[in-house]
Design an enzyme around this catalytic site. Structure first.
Site, PDB file in Angstrom:
ATOM      1  N   ALA A  87       0.820  -1.204   0.000  1.00  0.00           N
ATOM      2  CA  ALA A  87       0.000   0.000   0.000  1.00  0.00           C
ATOM      3  C   ALA A  87       0.860   1.262   0.000  1.00  0.00           C
ATOM      4  O   ALA A  87       0.720   2.127  -0.881  1.00  0.00           O
ATOM      5  CB  ALA A  87      -0.920  -0.017   1.221  1.00  0.00           C
ATOM      6  N   MET A  88       1.768   1.374   0.966  1.00  0.00           N
ATOM      7  CA  MET A  88       2.566   2.601   1.073  1.00  0.00           C
ATOM      8  C   MET A  88       3.530   2.731  -0.099  1.00  0.00           C
ATOM      9  O   MET A  88       3.773   3.846  -0.595  1.00  0.00           O
ATOM     10  CB  MET A  88       3.320   2.617   2.415  1.00  0.00           C
ATOM     11  N   GLY A  89       4.076   1.605  -0.550  1.00  0.00           N
ATOM     12  CA  GLY A  89       4.964   1.611  -1.708  1.00  0.00           C
ATOM     13  C   GLY A  89       4.230   2.134  -2.937  1.00  0.00           C
ATOM     14  O   GLY A  89       4.790   2.905  -3.732  1.00  0.00           O
TER      15      GLY A  89
ATOM     16  N   LYS B 190       7.216   6.689  17.787  1.00  0.00           N
ATOM     17  CA  LYS B 190       6.220   5.826  17.151  1.00  0.00           C
ATOM     18  C   LYS B 190       6.302   4.412  17.739  1.00  0.00           C
ATOM     19  O   LYS B 190       5.275   3.771  18.005  1.00  0.00           O
ATOM     20  CB  LYS B 190       6.507   5.798  15.641  1.00  0.00           C
TER      21      LYS B 190
ATOM     22  N   ASN C 259       0.184  -2.175  21.406  1.00  0.00           N
ATOM     23  CA  ASN C 259      -0.118  -3.249  20.463  1.00  0.00           C
ATOM     24  C   ASN C 259      -0.130  -4.641  21.083  1.00  0.00           C
ATOM     25  O   ASN C 259      -1.138  -5.330  21.015  1.00  0.00           O
ATOM     26  CB  ASN C 259       0.869  -3.190  19.293  1.00  0.00           C
TER      27      ASN C 259
END
Lengths: 306, 306
Positions: free
Chosen positions: B10-12, B183, B191
């Site tokens: 997705a980010m790529g 982050k 998480n």
């Protein structure tokens, strides 16, 4: 002898029932109304290995008035302080008080209410169940080990003798503390981990990471145990844990049943929570026990149990 | 400039798409056969804020041959070593390699394959999704901070300029490492705990015991972070975590989605697991991170993911 059973759930009913067959007097104490009503009206019904019904006096702890020779403590762990307060009227100078509770930290609680020389601790491997109010289900055989907190076994020889008249296979053991720790180690490594990971004992011990968790928690239990009891054999208890994990491989431990299956508050404060408390007192770090205790507490809080 | 996107999820795809609007050349690299086939045949389809379709070359990492000016690393974290091996043929003496991976420990991995002076790290808050092979879903705005591992920003000014031509809101930040840790702290405290306790972020932060867990894990992250980076402000990051927990109160974090909802292996090794690893190297004890890592590993093993 006049014996009270302070907390007459499943195991209390077993002890009450078996002691009722001797020449000693037994009185059951409990706060569960339906249980009191059933036993008062119909007696204690026993099924399992035998079918029987015995008439036994039962009342609320605060209603008992006659000074006891022996009180056997079997309330739920978090009810112990209240129970000790409620039975103050029947504790005389020579009243022996025997705790058969699972878990850790109960002797500390008892010392707040009782003279050190009257405190006894014990462990039993008898089993018992309740099918409903007044209905005990008793199967199998077991044994009972007891110890005086001060002095040797001579002072409590008549008590041991009474237990044996009742068929409870009792013996004096001058290291019951070690047996209590052994049992606590088994429960402390398996119970909260299986509850948090929602898995069987076999699943926990079957993964490398699960074994790491067990090992870390175990190390803390042993360090704290060795700081307060003699004869804690790290190697031997580990072997015992591994054997237990194999035998009980397909089982979900009791804390899983409490928290995950029945959404009931757990006894974590008398296992890993007690190790954290004792560790702090002794200057022993217990981060793994702290973390698993926090996790169980968090889960309890999310379920509205705390 | 010739830019490769090494890992075109997705980010790529977002980076590839936006860079395709500049005068620079972009080549996507990926191993997902259906994705390669879809983009080769129909181009990269974009929906969301814009509807568009762009022709972009895409191939497997091992098939690329032309020496790169810039490689943007965006594989799955556990695929990074293999990706770095597969793209060795396109890394020249002056090829800059920028990691945009979430989590910790990637710079260490990169140093095994790359000259220190060619390594760049970055963080981005752009979002991106994939609706299927070749179908990117792009919404919202974001920004990008990048840093050279050696030297200052001058050497990479043309790269920043290119990113800004592509509308990526890029800037040079000489403390990206701090942003990466910030982050990682947010993800590391929320998480795995929400995954193990099967709860939302709000449920975790809403209990005292849950907050204890968060605090203990946080202390270890900060101790390790301060041992390897400048400018780690414990107070400020804590405020940021508390703000994030309020904003995302009703959400299950991504590791919960991975492990509990989709039964996928998690990125724990690049969060709490990396803190354990770095802690060992620096002589800092990290029992809470160790324990939560073991719990996630145990859960993964029980699900057959490890």
């Amino acid at each position: 002898m006049l014996v009270y059973i302070a907390g007459s759930g499943a195991m209390g009913c077993r002890f009450g029932y078996q002691l009722s067959k001797t020449n000693h007097r037994v009185i059951l104490l409990d706060n569960w109304e339906d249980h009191i009503a059933a036993i008062s009206e119909n007696g204690l019904q026993v099924t399992g290995d035998v079918e029987d019904c015995v008439r036994l006096p039962i009342m609320k702890p605060t209603e008992a008035t006659e000074i006891a020779d022996l009180i056997i403590l079997l309330p739920k762990a978090d009810q112990l302080p209240k129970m000790l307060q409620d039975i103050r009227g029947i504790i005389g100078e020579n009243t022996k008080v025997l705790s058969l509770l699972n878990g850790l930290g109960h002797a500390t609680t008892m010392r707040r209410y009782l003279a050190q020389e009257n405190i006894m601790v014990g462990v039993t491997i008898w089993l018992a169940g309740l099918k409903g109010p007044g209905q005990a289900f008793l199967q199998g055989t077991g044994s009972l080990s007891v110890q005086n907190m001060v002095g040797d076994g001579d002072a409590v020889a008549p008590i041991i003798e009474m237990f044996n008249e009742a068929g409870l296979n009792a013996s004096y053991d001058d290291n019951v503390i070690e047996a209590i720790w052994r049992k606590a180690c088994v429960n402390g490594v398996m119970n909260p981990t299986c509850a948090v990971l929602d898995c069987t004992i076999g699943e926990l011990f079957g993964t490398e990471a699960g074994l790491n968790l067990v090992q870390h928690i175990y190390d803390e239990f042993i360090a704290v145990a060795q700081s307060e009891a003699e004869g804690i054999d790290k190697q031997a208890i580990w072997v015992y844990i591994m054997e237990t994990s194999k035998k009980a491989s397909s089982h979900y431990p009791s804390m899983h049943q409490d928290l995950i299956q029945h959404k009931r508050r757990t006894e974590i404060d008398y296992l890993n929570g007690a190790v954290v408390f004792k560790g702090k007192r002794a200057g022993i770090p217990t981060p793994y026990c702290q973390m698993i205790t926090d996790m169980i507490h968090a889960k309890e809080a999310m379920l509205g149990l705390r």
